[in-house]
Design a protein around this motif. Structure first.
Motif, short mmCIF file in Angstrom:
data_model
loop_
_atom_site.label_atom_id
_atom_site.label_comp_id
_atom_site.label_asym_id
_atom_site.label_seq_id
_atom_site.Cartn_x
_atom_site.Cartn_y
_atom_site.Cartn_z
N ALA A 103 0.84 -1.16 0.17
CA ALA A 103 -0.04 -0.29 0.08
C ALA A 103 0.95 1.44 0.06
N HIS A 104 2.11 1.31 -0.68
CA HIS A 104 2.95 2.24 -0.79
C HIS A 104 2.26 3.58 -1.34
N PRO A 105 2.53 4.50 -0.74
CA PRO A 105 1.68 5.97 -1.35
C PRO A 105 2.05 6.31 -2.65
N THR A 108 -0.71 4.01 -7.30
CA THR A 108 -2.23 4.34 -7.44
C THR A 108 -3.18 3.63 -6.67
N PRO A 109 -4.43 3.64 -6.15
CA PRO A 109 -5.21 2.88 -5.51
C PRO A 109 -5.39 1.71 -6.00
N ALA A 112 -2.39 -0.38 -5.85
CA ALA A 112 -2.19 -1.25 -4.52
C ALA A 112 -2.91 -2.16 -4.07
N ASP A 160 1.86 3.55 6.62
CA ASP A 160 0.73 4.65 7.17
C ASP A 160 -0.39 3.10 7.40
N THR A 163 -3.44 3.96 5.17
CA THR A 163 -3.44 3.65 3.56
C THR A 163 -3.59 2.05 3.56
N ARG A 166 -7.48 1.61 3.85
CA ARG A 166 -8.12 1.99 2.69
C ARG A 166 -8.00 1.03 1.52
N THR A 167 -6.90 0.66 1.53
CA THR A 167 -6.57 -0.49 0.30
C THR A 167 -7.68 -1.56 0.47
#
Length: 383
Positions: A103-105, A108-109, A112, A160, A163, A166-167
């Motif tokens: 889930a690296h920032p 893109t979602p 990820a 994070d 993140t 959210r993924t």
């Protein structure tokens, strides 16, 4: 162990061992996938005593074979000092680090999500492509680009958790498609994450998923049409999942570290607790939306949903007043306006809004539902 879900649960630990031994993330992930395929072929007839150690051994061999075959990566052979020693595999749990890496920032979602399903969830590229209704080649490119992006990322670097959560929620909201139940897979991965990190928002997300998943069987009519929450047969809700979700939520809330997933789960729990739609505690739901709005910095989507709750708690005109403060281009704005206008007795305006909402809907089931609502009111107006 031949159950695919249980087998996939071993993958983060195996992948972490290979990365610590010197394999880069992309090469290690490919090797682990190869080992997973081999396990599904071999284990039914010859199950290993230590499944994780077996996967480590086979994956490491595949990594070494690939490294030796690629002249550009021959230097990696210096890192290889033979196969892992016999005996139980290392007990270090790399699950959390891998979640953060996937889930690296910088991803893109969509990337990820795909990488998480592949590297942590252990799904094949074909399965992920089928679940997202895209060609396998397209998904392979997406995953390959994502792996190149995170390759070289250290497994001891903090990440994070928001993140990651959210993924996982994006995975859950895809529901079911093809031969992979992504909602169930998201629940499994969130449970796994919860065993690796003690964080109330992980529990909040798990509770939210369980409470939503409990209503799954009642969401669709026999003809495949969408059934709204108010119209669902609550006797078809999964009471065991509801009880588990409420228990997980209560334990999280008791820690007094409120987050947005806990607040969303609290709203879902209030819906689940109501014996009928008419008995829903809308006043308390509005209060939770106020908490959620504060947690999300006044998210327009949260405020849109709050307007619906206000319309139920204080009447449709109060809901329309809350709605008037929002941008009319928001997704579902027209649908909410249609519902509130209908409840206020303005059927002509409701018809126009339902028709507008249907035109804007991206989900076919939602579009059909909104079209039927507009047709129903039109018929009533002509009667």
């Amino acid at each position: 162990m031949t159950d695919p879900a249980q087998l996939r649960g071993l993958i983060p630990g195996v992948l972490g061992i290979l990365c610590r031994r010197g394999a880069d993330f992309a090469a290690a992930e490919d090797a682990v996938q190869d080992a997973l395929v081999e396990a599904l072929r071999v284990w039914p007839a010859d199950p290993p005593r230590d499944p994780k150690a077996w996967l480590v051994t086979v994956a490491w061999r595949r990594f070494l074979d690939a490294a030796r075959a690629d002249a550009a990566r021959r230097r990696r052979e210096d890192l290889a000092d033979g196969e892992p020693p016999p005996g139980p595999a290392a007990s270090t749990d790399d699950t959390l680090r891998l979640y953060f890496l996937c889930a690296h920032p910088s991803l893109t979602p969509a990337s990820a999500v795909a990488l998480t399903l592949r590297a942590v969830g252990g799904l094949t590229t074909r399965q992920i492509a089928a679940a997202y209704l895209v060609p396998e080649a397209t998904m392979a490119q997406r995953i390959s680009r994502a792996k190149r992006t995170v390759t070289g990322g250290r497994l001891d670097r903090p990440g994070d958790v928001g993140t990651v959560l959210r993924t996982l929620y994006l995975v859950f909201n895809e529901g079911y498609s093809g031969d992979v139940d992504l909602a169930a897979e998201a629940i499994r991965l969130t449970r796994q994450l919860g065993s690796a990190i003690d964080h109330p928002e992980v529990a909040g997300l798990l509770a939210l998923m369980l409470l939503h998943h409990a209503r799954r069987g009642a969401r669709w009519a026999a003809d495949g049409s969408l059934v709204t929450l108010a119209e669902q047969d609550r006797g078809r809700w999964d009471t065991a999942l509801i009880a588990e979700g409420v228990a997980v939520l209560q334990a999280a809330l008791a820690r007094d570290r409120l987050g947005e997933f806990q607040a969303q789960a609290a709203i879902a729990a209030l819906h689940a607790d109501a014996p009928t739609a008419a008995e829903t505690d809308w006043v308390q739901i509005v209060e939770w939306y106020d908490e959620l709005s504060a947690l999300t910095g006044g998210s327009p989507v949260v405020r849109l949903n709050r307007a619906v709750a206000v319309g139920e708690a204080d009447g449709p005109r109060a809901g329309l007043a809350a709605l008037a403060a929002l941008d009319g281009s928001l997704p579902r704005y027209a649908a909410v306006a249609a519902y509130l206008h209908e409840r206020d007795g303005d059927r002509e305006r409701a018809v126009a809004r339902y028709a507008e909402a249907a035109r804007k809907a991206t989900n076919p089931a939602e579009r059909d539902h909104l079209t039927r609502q507009a047709a129903r009111l039109n018929q009533e107006l002509r009667a």
